[in-house]
Design a protein around this motif. Structure first.
Motif, mmCIF file in Angstrom:
data_model
loop_
_atom_site.group_PDB
_atom_site.id
_atom_site.type_symbol
_atom_site.label_atom_id
_atom_site.label_comp_id
_atom_site.label_asym_id
_atom_site.label_seq_id
_atom_site.Cartn_x
_atom_site.Cartn_y
_atom_site.Cartn_z
ATOM 1 N N GLU A 168 0.817 -1.208 0.000
ATOM 2 C CA GLU A 168 0.000 0.000 0.000
ATOM 3 C C GLU A 168 0.857 1.267 0.000
ATOM 4 N N THR A 169 0.235 2.372 -0.384
ATOM 5 C CA THR A 169 0.791 3.691 -0.114
ATOM 6 C C THR A 169 0.904 3.821 1.399
ATOM 7 N N VAL A 170 1.972 4.485 1.877
ATOM 8 C CA VAL A 170 2.199 4.587 3.324
ATOM 9 C C VAL A 170 2.246 6.050 3.735
ATOM 10 N N ARG A 171 1.612 6.369 4.854
ATOM 11 C CA ARG A 171 1.703 7.706 5.429
ATOM 12 C C ARG A 171 2.179 7.594 6.868
ATOM 13 N N PHE A 172 2.662 8.697 7.402
ATOM 14 C CA PHE A 172 3.210 8.708 8.756
ATOM 15 C C PHE A 172 2.550 9.842 9.530
ATOM 16 N N CYS A 173 2.115 9.552 10.770
ATOM 17 C CA CYS A 173 1.420 10.557 11.586
ATOM 18 C C CYS A 173 2.419 11.505 12.240
ATOM 19 N N GLU A 174 2.239 12.785 11.996
ATOM 20 C CA GLU A 174 3.020 13.790 12.724
ATOM 21 C C GLU A 174 2.040 14.641 13.523
ATOM 22 N N LYS A 175 2.573 15.536 14.321
ATOM 23 C CA LYS A 175 1.688 16.321 15.195
ATOM 24 C C LYS A 175 0.651 17.112 14.411
ATOM 25 N N THR A 176 1.048 17.621 13.259
ATOM 26 C CA THR A 176 0.162 18.522 12.510
ATOM 27 C C THR A 176 -0.706 17.793 11.478
ATOM 28 N N GLY A 177 -0.517 16.506 11.353
ATOM 29 C CA GLY A 177 -1.288 15.765 10.346
ATOM 30 C C GLY A 177 -0.471 14.566 9.889
ATOM 31 N N THR A 178 -0.777 14.060 8.690
ATOM 32 C CA THR A 178 -0.020 12.909 8.189
ATOM 33 C C THR A 178 0.783 13.312 6.957
ATOM 34 N N ILE A 179 1.940 12.679 6.789
ATOM 35 C CA ILE A 179 2.749 12.954 5.604
ATOM 36 C C ILE A 179 3.016 11.636 4.864
ATOM 37 N N PRO A 180 3.143 11.717 3.534
ATOM 38 C CA PRO A 180 3.442 10.480 2.794
ATOM 39 C C PRO A 180 4.901 10.076 3.028
ATOM 40 N N ILE A 181 5.157 8.773 3.130
ATOM 41 C CA ILE A 181 6.553 8.323 3.149
ATOM 42 C C ILE A 181 6.752 7.256 2.077
ATOM 43 N N ASP A 182 7.975 7.132 1.611
ATOM 44 C CA ASP A 182 8.297 6.244 0.494
ATOM 45 C C ASP A 182 8.126 4.782 0.917
ATOM 46 N N ARG A 183 7.118 4.118 0.346
ATOM 47 C CA ARG A 183 6.847 2.743 0.777
ATOM 48 C C ARG A 183 7.988 1.787 0.430
ATOM 49 N N GLU A 184 8.790 2.176 -0.539
ATOM 50 C CA GLU A 184 9.939 1.344 -0.921
ATOM 51 C C GLU A 184 10.962 1.268 0.210
ATOM 52 N N LYS A 185 10.876 2.215 1.127
ATOM 53 C CA LYS A 185 11.834 2.247 2.240
ATOM 54 C C LYS A 185 11.239 1.717 3.540
ATOM 55 N N VAL A 186 9.967 1.289 3.472
ATOM 56 C CA VAL A 186 9.309 0.804 4.679
ATOM 57 C C VAL A 186 9.406 -0.724 4.734
ATOM 58 N N LEU A 187 9.753 -1.253 5.898
ATOM 59 C CA LEU A 187 9.878 -2.696 6.070
ATOM 60 C C LEU A 187 8.946 -3.172 7.175
ATOM 61 N N LEU A 188 8.101 -4.143 6.859
ATOM 62 C CA LEU A 188 7.246 -4.769 7.869
ATOM 63 C C LEU A 188 7.986 -6.016 8.353
ATOM 64 N N ILE A 189 8.309 -6.022 9.640
ATOM 65 C CA ILE A 189 9.214 -7.034 10.182
ATOM 66 C C ILE A 189 8.463 -8.279 10.652
ATOM 67 N N GLN A 190 9.017 -9.442 10.324
ATOM 68 C CA GLN A 190 8.421 -10.724 10.705
ATOM 69 C C GLN A 190 9.373 -11.477 11.641
ATOM 70 N N THR A 191 9.065 -12.725 11.876
ATOM 71 C CA THR A 191 10.003 -13.642 12.510
ATOM 72 C C THR A 191 10.078 -14.876 11.614
ATOM 73 N N PRO A 192 11.069 -15.767 11.740
ATOM 74 C CA PRO A 192 12.044 -15.886 12.808
ATOM 75 C C PRO A 192 13.151 -14.836 12.707
ATOM 76 N N GLN A 193 13.549 -14.333 13.868
ATOM 77 C CA GLN A 193 14.703 -13.451 13.933
ATOM 78 C C GLN A 193 15.840 -14.321 14.479
ATOM 79 N N VAL A 194 16.914 -14.410 13.711
ATOM 80 C CA VAL A 194 17.994 -15.347 14.047
ATOM 81 C C VAL A 194 19.252 -14.580 14.472
ATOM 82 N N PHE A 195 19.890 -15.075 15.519
ATOM 83 C CA PHE A 195 21.062 -14.398 16.083
ATOM 84 C C PHE A 195 22.114 -15.429 16.479
ATOM 85 N N LYS A 196 23.368 -15.021 16.462
ATOM 86 C CA LYS A 196 24.393 -15.832 17.121
ATOM 87 C C LYS A 196 24.084 -15.808 18.605
ATOM 88 N N SER A 197 24.190 -16.963 19.262
ATOM 89 C CA SER A 197 23.755 -17.060 20.663
ATOM 90 C C SER A 197 24.499 -16.081 21.561
#
Lengths: 228, 228
Positions: B139-168
């Motif tokens: 989708e098109t993405v917007r971001f809430c600021e104090k004065t209203g909402t502004i559009p942000i580049d959806r190509e730079k937005v990441l929706l994070i999932q799991t599994p998140q893997v780490f060295k112990s």
């Protein structure tokens, strides 16, 4: 002043991501083209005076055949689309003459929009000049910067849907501009013209059907809501 | 150096949003608890030496009954969860002793993660110290600021999932900190400890099952992948 309500449904997709030979808006959903369901979502609402369907010139004959074959008799006006979504919406808007009209612009492949969301968008657009539906992501959100990614507050992130509803005078005036790459939806065009965008809570299921999985999801949801 | 692979599955949900009387991780998905499917997603992969399931104390007897009733015999270690997700992960990590281990931390209600994504996260975490899956919004993405909402580049937005893997060593050291409200996932804890987060492309279907619609979607997708 009573506002008439007009709906412009923009169906320009070619469906390459669906792996199907036909445009995605024509793909069967419970054995009827997706577009039938999308139009139906608006038909049941009161006060809608016209539905304008914007289709690529090359798809119009196929659409008319589909309507005849499936006995889809819902009244709608067909308008020929342009090379871009921006041009297609412009062509649709050219058919809107009356200045005391609310115009809802909706993606042809969003058949799962709820009646409550449509109604709310019309009501708030009458009050604020425009109204667009959005949902918050359920996931943690990060943002890409040059040096890596940073976390951003998901409570402040809005995923924007359609229908985006505008007073006809505002949307028609806003579209009197050359296309910009920042125009990702109709709200961004109106915002560029100097208006502040008003957000309404959308319904989460109102996805844009893009992949075969989305189509499956839409099917199971529509079946659940219309068991007969 | 060969890294062992351990999976911590965190299942602390109470399921209030599902409108069901039982915790959502126990809800039936193709007539088996969601958690069975989630564990199964990891079982079929090579090199996994242990699966640790973190459950609230009050749910352990129900879980054991479900396993017996459904003849679910997949080997796993049960660990008692804490009051918060942060504490639950901490309790799980306490069971990881070996320092040459990769630890995958996964939501109990994400049964639709693909094997390719799990494998990729393990491989890249071995290289970069950590790896987390993400998808871009459609989708098109917007971001809430104090004065209203502004559009942000959806190509730079990441929706994070799991599994998140780490060295112990990294994840265990990172968790030696008091809880902060900015800890929305395990990556944010590791990032707070000074590490840069490495992103891997996730699979879009890997949703966190939160609503009855999500459950329906998961069902139709699993059915399609396992027709028999």
């Amino acid at each position: 002043m009573t506002f008439k309500r007009i709906v412009i449904i923009v169906a320009g997709g070619s469906g390459t991501r669906m792996g199907a030979g036909i445009p995605k808006q024509f793909l069967p959903l419970l054995s009827k083209p997706i577009l039938f369901h999308t139009i139906q979502a608006f038909l049941d609402l009161p006060l809608i005076s016209e539905i304008i369907l914007v289709l690529p010139a090359s798809q119009i004959s196929v659409w008319l055949e589909l309507c005849e074959k499936n006995q889809f008799t819902a009244k709608h006006t067909i308008v020929i689309g342009g090379d871009t979504r921006f041009q297609s919406v412009s062509n649709g808007l050219a058919k809107v003459i009356d200045s005391t009209t609310l115009v809802a612009i909706h993606d042809g492949v969003r058949p799962l929009v709820s009646k409550e969301v449509i109604e709310k968008c019309f009501q708030e657009a009458e009050k604020y000049g425009n109204a667009i539906p959005a949902v918050k992501p359920l996931e943690t959100v990060r943002f890409c910067e040059k040096t890596g990614t940073i976390p951003i507050d998901r409570e402040k992130v809005l995923l924007i849907q359609t229908p985006q509803v505008f007073k006809s005078s505002i949307i028609k005036q806003s579209y009197q501009t050359p296309w910009l790459s920042s125009f990702t939806d109709d709200a961004s065009v109106v915002e560029h013209a100097g208006y502040q965008i008003h957000i309404v809570e959308g319904n989460r299921e109102n996805i844009k059907i893009t992949t075969p999985q989305d189509l499956l999801f839409a099917e199971v949801l529509l079946k659940k809501n219309n068991p007969f």
